[in-house]
Design a protein around this motif. Sequence first.
Motif, PDB file in Angstrom:
ATOM      1  N   ARG A   9      35.775 -19.623 -27.096  1.00 21.10           N
ATOM      2  CA  ARG A   9      36.131 -20.203 -28.383  1.00 21.10           C
ATOM      3  C   ARG A   9      36.757 -21.567 -28.107  1.00 21.10           C
ATOM      4  N   GLY A  10      36.030 -22.651 -28.441  1.00 20.05           N
ATOM      5  CA  GLY A  10      36.523 -23.975 -28.105  1.00 20.05           C
ATOM      6  C   GLY A  10      36.613 -24.142 -26.601  1.00 20.05           C
ATOM      7  N   PHE A  11      37.796 -24.594 -26.130  1.00 24.95           N
ATOM      8  CA  PHE A  11      38.010 -24.727 -24.697  1.00 24.95           C
ATOM      9  C   PHE A  11      38.334 -23.391 -24.040  1.00 24.95           C
ATOM     10  N   LEU A  12      38.660 -22.382 -24.828  1.00 26.23           N
ATOM     11  CA  LEU A  12      39.155 -21.131 -24.278  1.00 26.23           C
ATOM     12  C   LEU A  12      38.002 -20.227 -23.863  1.00 26.23           C
ATOM     13  N   ILE A  13      37.957 -19.871 -22.599  1.00 28.71           N
ATOM     14  CA  ILE A  13      36.975 -18.924 -22.073  1.00 28.71           C
ATOM     15  C   ILE A  13      37.772 -17.829 -21.365  1.00 28.71           C
ATOM     16  N   ALA A  40      40.633 -35.632 -13.915  1.00 30.23           N
ATOM     17  CA  ALA A  40      39.731 -34.560 -13.511  1.00 30.23           C
ATOM     18  C   ALA A  40      39.676 -33.527 -14.627  1.00 30.23           C
ATOM     19  N   VAL A  41      38.584 -32.796 -14.655  1.00 27.51           N
ATOM     20  CA  VAL A  41      38.468 -31.680 -15.598  1.00 27.51           C
ATOM     21  C   VAL A  41      38.964 -30.435 -14.880  1.00 27.51           C
ATOM     22  N   THR A  42      40.127 -29.964 -15.280  1.00 22.26           N
ATOM     23  CA  THR A  42      40.719 -28.765 -14.687  1.00 22.26           C
ATOM     24  C   THR A  42      41.176 -27.840 -15.805  1.00 22.26           C
ATOM     25  N   GLN A  43      41.481 -26.589 -15.431  1.00 24.15           N
ATOM     26  CA  GLN A  43      41.984 -25.651 -16.434  1.00 24.15           C
ATOM     27  C   GLN A  43      43.297 -26.140 -17.025  1.00 24.15           C
ATOM     28  N   ARG A  95      32.999 -25.193 -18.730  1.00 18.99           N
ATOM     29  CA  ARG A  95      32.286 -23.933 -18.546  1.00 18.99           C
ATOM     30  C   ARG A  95      32.127 -23.607 -17.060  1.00 18.99           C
ATOM     31  N   GLU A  96      31.868 -24.638 -16.259  1.00 14.12           N
ATOM     32  CA  GLU A  96      31.701 -24.403 -14.831  1.00 14.12           C
ATOM     33  C   GLU A  96      33.003 -23.933 -14.179  1.00 14.12           C
ATOM     34  N   LEU A  97      34.147 -24.322 -14.731  1.00 13.67           N
ATOM     35  CA  LEU A  97      35.412 -23.845 -14.177  1.00 13.67           C
ATOM     36  C   LEU A  97      35.482 -22.324 -14.172  1.00 13.67           C
ATOM     37  N   TYR A  98      34.795 -21.712 -15.098  1.00 10.04           N
ATOM     38  CA  TYR A  98      34.781 -20.252 -15.215  1.00 10.04           C
ATOM     39  C   TYR A  98      33.483 -19.643 -14.679  1.00 10.04           C
ATOM     40  N   GLY A  99      32.639 -20.488 -14.076  1.00 14.54           N
ATOM     41  CA  GLY A  99      31.407 -19.986 -13.475  1.00 14.54           C
ATOM     42  C   GLY A  99      30.217 -19.925 -14.403  1.00 14.54           C
ATOM     43  N   TRP A 100      30.296 -20.581 -15.568  1.00 18.22           N
ATOM     44  CA  TRP A 100      29.209 -20.547 -16.538  1.00 18.22           C
ATOM     45  C   TRP A 100      28.438 -21.866 -16.524  1.00 18.22           C
ATOM     46  N   GLY A 101      27.134 -21.773 -16.795  1.00 18.72           N
ATOM     47  CA  GLY A 101      26.315 -22.976 -16.878  1.00 18.72           C
ATOM     48  C   GLY A 101      26.113 -23.673 -15.547  1.00 18.72           C
ATOM     49  N   VAL A 102      26.190 -22.923 -14.462  1.00 18.11           N
ATOM     50  CA  VAL A 102      26.049 -23.508 -13.122  1.00 18.11           C
ATOM     51  C   VAL A 102      24.580 -23.445 -12.707  1.00 18.11           C
ATOM     52  N   ASP A 103      24.027 -24.580 -12.329  1.00 21.26           N
ATOM     53  CA  ASP A 103      22.624 -24.624 -11.913  1.00 21.26           C
ATOM     54  C   ASP A 103      22.380 -23.662 -10.751  1.00 21.26           C
ATOM     55  N   GLY A 104      21.253 -22.985 -10.810  1.00 20.84           N
ATOM     56  CA  GLY A 104      20.869 -22.088  -9.728  1.00 20.84           C
ATOM     57  C   GLY A 104      21.341 -20.665  -9.876  1.00 20.84           C
ATOM     58  N   VAL A 105      22.120 -20.368 -10.910  1.00 20.62           N
ATOM     59  CA  VAL A 105      22.622 -19.008 -11.128  1.00 20.62           C
ATOM     60  C   VAL A 105      21.789 -18.352 -12.234  1.00 20.62           C
ATOM     61  N   ASP A 106      21.286 -17.163 -11.958  1.00 15.71           N
ATOM     62  CA  ASP A 106      20.485 -16.416 -12.930  1.00 15.71           C
ATOM     63  C   ASP A 106      21.423 -15.536 -13.751  1.00 15.71           C
ATOM     64  N   SER A 165      34.775 -26.797 -31.804  1.00 16.81           N
ATOM     65  CA  SER A 165      34.661 -25.559 -32.565  1.00 16.81           C
ATOM     66  C   SER A 165      33.277 -25.366 -33.171  1.00 16.81           C
ATOM     67  N   GLY A 166      32.499 -26.435 -33.334  1.00 18.26           N
ATOM     68  CA  GLY A 166      31.169 -26.329 -33.910  1.00 18.26           C
ATOM     69  C   GLY A 166      30.082 -26.348 -32.855  1.00 18.26           C
ATOM     70  N   ASP A 167      28.866 -26.608 -33.315  1.00 21.19           N
ATOM     71  CA  ASP A 167      27.727 -26.627 -32.396  1.00 21.19           C
ATOM     72  C   ASP A 167      27.730 -27.859 -31.503  1.00 21.19           C
ATOM     73  N   THR A 168      28.261 -28.957 -32.023  1.00 27.37           N
ATOM     74  CA  THR A 168      28.334 -30.189 -31.237  1.00 27.37           C
ATOM     75  C   THR A 168      29.763 -30.724 -31.285  1.00 27.37           C
ATOM     76  N   PRO A 169      30.189 -31.416 -30.251  1.00 26.03           N
ATOM     77  CA  PRO A 169      31.544 -31.958 -30.247  1.00 26.03           C
ATOM     78  C   PRO A 169      31.735 -32.993 -31.356  1.00 26.03           C
ATOM     79  N   LYS A 170      32.915 -33.018 -31.915  1.00 20.11           N
ATOM     80  CA  LYS A 170      33.247 -34.017 -32.924  1.00 20.11           C
ATOM     81  C   LYS A 170      34.691 -34.458 -32.713  1.00 20.11           C
ATOM     82  N   VAL A 171      35.062 -35.537 -33.403  1.00 22.47           N
ATOM     83  CA  VAL A 171      36.411 -36.053 -33.284  1.00 22.47           C
ATOM     84  C   VAL A 171      37.300 -35.417 -34.339  1.00 22.47           C
ATOM     85  N   GLY A 172      38.389 -34.834 -33.912  1.00 24.55           N
ATOM     86  CA  GLY A 172      39.407 -34.320 -34.806  1.00 24.55           C
ATOM     87  C   GLY A 172      40.706 -35.073 -34.590  1.00 24.55           C
TER      88      GLY A 172
END
Length: 397
Positions: free
Chosen positions: A11-15, A275-278, A370-381, A173-180
């Motif tokens: 949900r948003g940034f929260l995984i 950097a993009v970190t948790q 997403r990659e911080l949590y292991g999601w959307g990583v190339d090469g992973v089925d 929060s939506g399908d595409t990022p927007k400015v809030g």
Amino acid sequence: MSLRHIDPKQRGFLIVNSHPDGAAETVHRMWEQIPARGDGSSPVVLLLGHSSGYGLATLLTGLRQHGIRGVGVAFEGAETERRTATAGWYRTAAAAALARGAGRDFVFVNTDAFSTAGKEQALALVEERYGKVDYLIYSLAAPRRTDPATGTVYHSVIKPLGGPYQAPALDFSGDTPKVGQVSLEAASDEERHATEQVMGGADWRLWVEALAGRGLLADRFTTVALTYIGSELTAPIYRQGTIGAAKEDLERTAGHLDAELADGGRAFTAVAGAAVTQASSAIPSIALYTAFLRTVLGDGFRTTAEQASELWDQLTGATPVVLDEQGRIRLDGWELDDKVQDQVRELWADPEAGLEHAQNGADWFMGQIRELYGWGVDGVDYRRPAETTVGWPTPHA
């Protein structure tokens, strides 16, 4: 063994769950991107906060390029019936396997580094297995800390100081990022103090004192705490806010430790770039700023591993230590270059129009989260069931 088909719970940034194969693959990919070289020194390192962000990059770079030995400390959650283990748990297992495969003697402790018991556990292992420590790297980030002397529990807050804060922020929060917009009230004196107690130098000092108390400081012992300054655009919520007050406390602690350490000991803070970190993803406006910065820099956006390599080279003497006027090691020149910041300011001046130009940067930022949590990583089925039961790596003889 626990084979599960898992999907991201986001949900948003929260995984709230992680993918073991994806998390491991991020570690393998970083490892392969670090040029292998060795100086034959194999220093003993105590690395606090090894499982994510700059701590992970410092670990892998140290292993790959300097043959470091020692102990890593992190506080990660094991698998439960309802949730996977944390991504940091899976990353640690992957890092341990890579270290063993490279013939490195590095072991890992899962404990609350803020606690007296956690310090005793880690230092007993250091003393038994390695002896004196050459480098203490402090890269802890946590929302709360219990003072071991008083039992007081301090909770950090992300707030401005001196007045309210309102600024543009990315909304996922939506399908595409927007400015809030984000609006925050100013922190109280108590909140500022609590944040300093969690994120400042108090615990770093306790670790150095605990090492000294056991006689575990090597000649020319060096300790460094990782920190961040950032742009004037984010200063009201970062460097001029409660987090900045904590970072100033960290820097004061570095000065005190540097003056107190004997036998040529040294203490520094090292200012890393964005950097993009948790940890950083939780700070308002940082996502939008980082998306704009990535848009401006493209592949010139330096990875955590590239910065960690530069840090290790300075610490080990491969290159001279370069300090700013406050005695800090600076790794952030690429981010704060005047031409780079001028372009980021142009996007920030009209953030909605800026986001239209920086859509790829925003998508990149969310992909990194997403990659911080292991999601959307190339090469992973992700269609296949994953083995979610992964043991914490135990020391080998």
